[in-house]
Design an enzyme around this catalytic site. Structure first.
Site, PDB file in Angstrom:
ATOM      1  N   ARG A   1      13.102   4.532  12.570  1.00 34.48           N
ATOM      2  CA  ARG A   1      11.865   5.300  12.546  1.00 34.48           C
ATOM      3  C   ARG A   1      10.989   4.989  13.773  1.00 34.48           C
ATOM      4  NH1 ARG A   1       9.171   4.927   6.906  1.00 34.48           N
ATOM      5  NH2 ARG A   1       8.059   6.728   7.790  1.00 34.48           N
TER       6      ARG A   1
ATOM      7  N   GLU B   1      12.720  -9.399   1.775  1.00 34.45           N
ATOM      8  CA  GLU B   1      11.937  -8.248   2.234  1.00 34.45           C
ATOM      9  C   GLU B   1      12.762  -6.980   2.022  1.00 34.45           C
ATOM     10  OE1 GLU B   1      11.067  -8.516   6.413  1.00 34.45           O
ATOM     11  OE2 GLU B   1      10.347  -6.446   6.501  1.00 34.45           O
TER      12      GLU B   1
ATOM     13  N   HIS C   1      12.808  -2.488   2.145  1.00 33.51           N
ATOM     14  CA  HIS C   1      12.211  -1.207   2.545  1.00 33.51           C
ATOM     15  C   HIS C   1      13.093  -0.076   2.056  1.00 33.51           C
ATOM     16  CE1 HIS C   1       9.343  -3.257   5.049  1.00 33.51           C
ATOM     17  NE2 HIS C   1      10.331  -4.014   5.485  1.00 33.51           N
TER      18      HIS C   1
ATOM     19  N   ASN D   1       8.120  -5.405  -0.877  1.00 34.68           N
ATOM     20  CA  ASN D   1       8.008  -4.283   0.040  1.00 34.68           C
ATOM     21  C   ASN D   1       6.530  -4.210   0.388  1.00 34.68           C
ATOM     22  OD1 ASN D   1       7.879  -1.963   1.502  1.00 34.68           O
ATOM     23  ND2 ASN D   1       8.916  -0.659  -0.005  1.00 34.68           N
TER      24      ASN D   1
ATOM     25  N   ARG E   1       5.093  10.935  -2.458  1.00 40.35           N
ATOM     26  CA  ARG E   1       4.870  10.626  -1.049  1.00 40.35           C
ATOM     27  C   ARG E   1       6.116  10.857  -0.207  1.00 40.35           C
ATOM     28  NH1 ARG E   1       4.663   4.514   1.328  1.00 40.35           N
ATOM     29  NH2 ARG E   1       3.957   5.075   3.413  1.00 40.35           N
TER      30      ARG E   1
ATOM     31  N   ALA F   1       3.122  -0.747   4.911  1.00 41.08           N
ATOM     32  CA  ALA F   1       2.630  -0.829   6.293  1.00 41.08           C
ATOM     33  C   ALA F   1       2.168  -2.236   6.669  1.00 41.08           C
ATOM     34  CB  ALA F   1       1.494   0.175   6.499  1.00 41.08           C
TER      35      ALA F   1
ATOM     36  N   TYR G   1      11.139   8.700   1.365  1.00 44.17           N
ATOM     37  CA  TYR G   1      11.073   7.603   0.393  1.00 44.17           C
ATOM     38  C   TYR G   1      11.776   7.897  -0.936  1.00 44.17           C
ATOM     39  CZ  TYR G   1       7.685   5.789   3.712  1.00 44.17           C
ATOM     40  OH  TYR G   1       7.084   5.322   4.856  1.00 44.17           O
TER      41      TYR G   1
ATOM     42  N   PRO H   1       0.792  -1.222   0.000  1.00 45.29           N
ATOM     43  CA  PRO H   1       0.000   0.000   0.000  1.00 45.29           C
ATOM     44  C   PRO H   1       0.828   1.277   0.000  1.00 45.29           C
ATOM     45  CG  PRO H   1      -0.121  -1.112   2.122  1.00 45.29           C
ATOM     46  CD  PRO H   1       0.528  -2.066   1.179  1.00 45.29           C
ATOM     47  N   ASN H   2       0.307   2.245  -0.724  1.00 42.76           N
ATOM     48  CA  ASN H   2       0.837   3.613  -0.816  1.00 42.76           C
ATOM     49  C   ASN H   2       2.120   3.725  -1.639  1.00 42.76           C
ATOM     50  OD1 ASN H   2      -1.230   4.785   0.904  1.00 42.76           O
ATOM     51  ND2 ASN H   2      -0.236   3.701   2.572  1.00 42.76           N
TER      52      ASN H   2
HETATM   53  C1  DQA Z   1       8.232   1.104   3.935  1.00 41.96           C
HETATM   54  C2  DQA Z   1       8.291   1.317   5.446  1.00 41.96           C
HETATM   55  C3  DQA Z   1       6.936   1.091   6.081  1.00 41.96           C
HETATM   56  O1  DQA Z   1       6.999   1.304   7.485  1.00 41.96           O
HETATM   57  C4  DQA Z   1       5.906   2.039   5.495  1.00 41.96           C
HETATM   58  O2  DQA Z   1       4.634   1.796   6.038  1.00 41.96           O
HETATM   59  C5  DQA Z   1       5.889   2.017   4.013  1.00 41.96           C
HETATM   60  C6  DQA Z   1       7.149   1.942   3.290  1.00 41.96           C
HETATM   61  C7  DQA Z   1       9.563   1.462   3.245  1.00 41.96           C
HETATM   62  O3  DQA Z   1       9.731   1.079   2.098  1.00 41.96           O
HETATM   63  O4  DQA Z   1      10.410   2.141   3.834  1.00 41.96           O
HETATM   64  O5  DQA Z   1       4.839   2.139   3.391  1.00 41.96           O
HETATM   65  O6  DQA Z   1       7.973  -0.264   3.689  1.00 41.96           O
END
Ligand code: DQA
Length: 158
Positions: free
Chosen positions: A120, A111, A113, A87, A31, A90, A36, A23-24
């Site tokens: 964070r 995994e 990020h 990735n 964003r 959240a 990011y 998501p997002n």
């Molecule tokens: C994320 C880190 C997560 O905590 C966050 O909710 C994201 C992006 C990252 O790529 O740094 O949506 O996965």
């Protein structure tokens, strides 16, 4: 939602890798660029396909904001891919369903990020995926994806 798959039937690849974005992440570039980065998801996906070519790996990318769609996509990957780079956004911190889907299909998974989740907020420090993943890459911006793909391919090649 975006699917990128530029492999043509004439191309033969040793492995096929699914890159899953949660998501997002469709909003990358807009964003919170201070966290990011400026690269869009389309730019990252295009670079992953190029990197895949140099590694002789087919790369297919998919993004969804919906947990169940991500679970369905992981299930479908069982028949079409050799490994997953994910990735989960959240959902990393909340989704036992995504963790169970990865365990169920038994595909080696890396995994990734963009941000360093351990630097964070505390709620980002726990990952439901970390203990079933081959490994985790966190904190290198878009390069986390590229490093993750390279690491997965090295793992697949044994
Ligand atoms: C994320 C880190 C997560 O905590 C966050 O909710 C994201 C992006 C990252 O790529 O740094 O949506 O996965």
């Amino acid at each position: 939602m975006a699917i990128v798959d530029v492999a043509t039937p004439s191309e033969s690849h040793e492995f096929s890798v699914l890159v899953l974005h949660g998501p997002n992440l469709n909003l990358l570039g807009l964003r919170e660029p201070g966290i990011y980065g400026a690269a869009t998801l389309a730019q990252i996906d295009a670079r992953l396909v190029e990197l895949g070519k140099s590694l002789n790996v087919r790369v297919q990318s998919f993004q969804s904001n919906h947990e169940g769609v991500l679970v369905d996509t992981i299930h479908a990957a069982r028949d079409t891919h050799h490994g997953i780079v994910i990735n989960a956004g959240a959902y990393t911190h909340t989704s036992i369903a995504i963790r169970d889907a990865i365990s169920a299909v038994q595909l080696p998974t890396v995994e990734v990020h963009l941000s360093n989740i351990y630097k964070r907020e505390e709620f980002r420090h726990h990952s439901h995926l970390a203990s079933i993943a081959v490994g985790q890459v966190s904190g290198f911006g878009a390069s986390s994806y590229y490093l993750g793909l390279q690491a997965l391919v090295a793992h697949l090649e044994g």
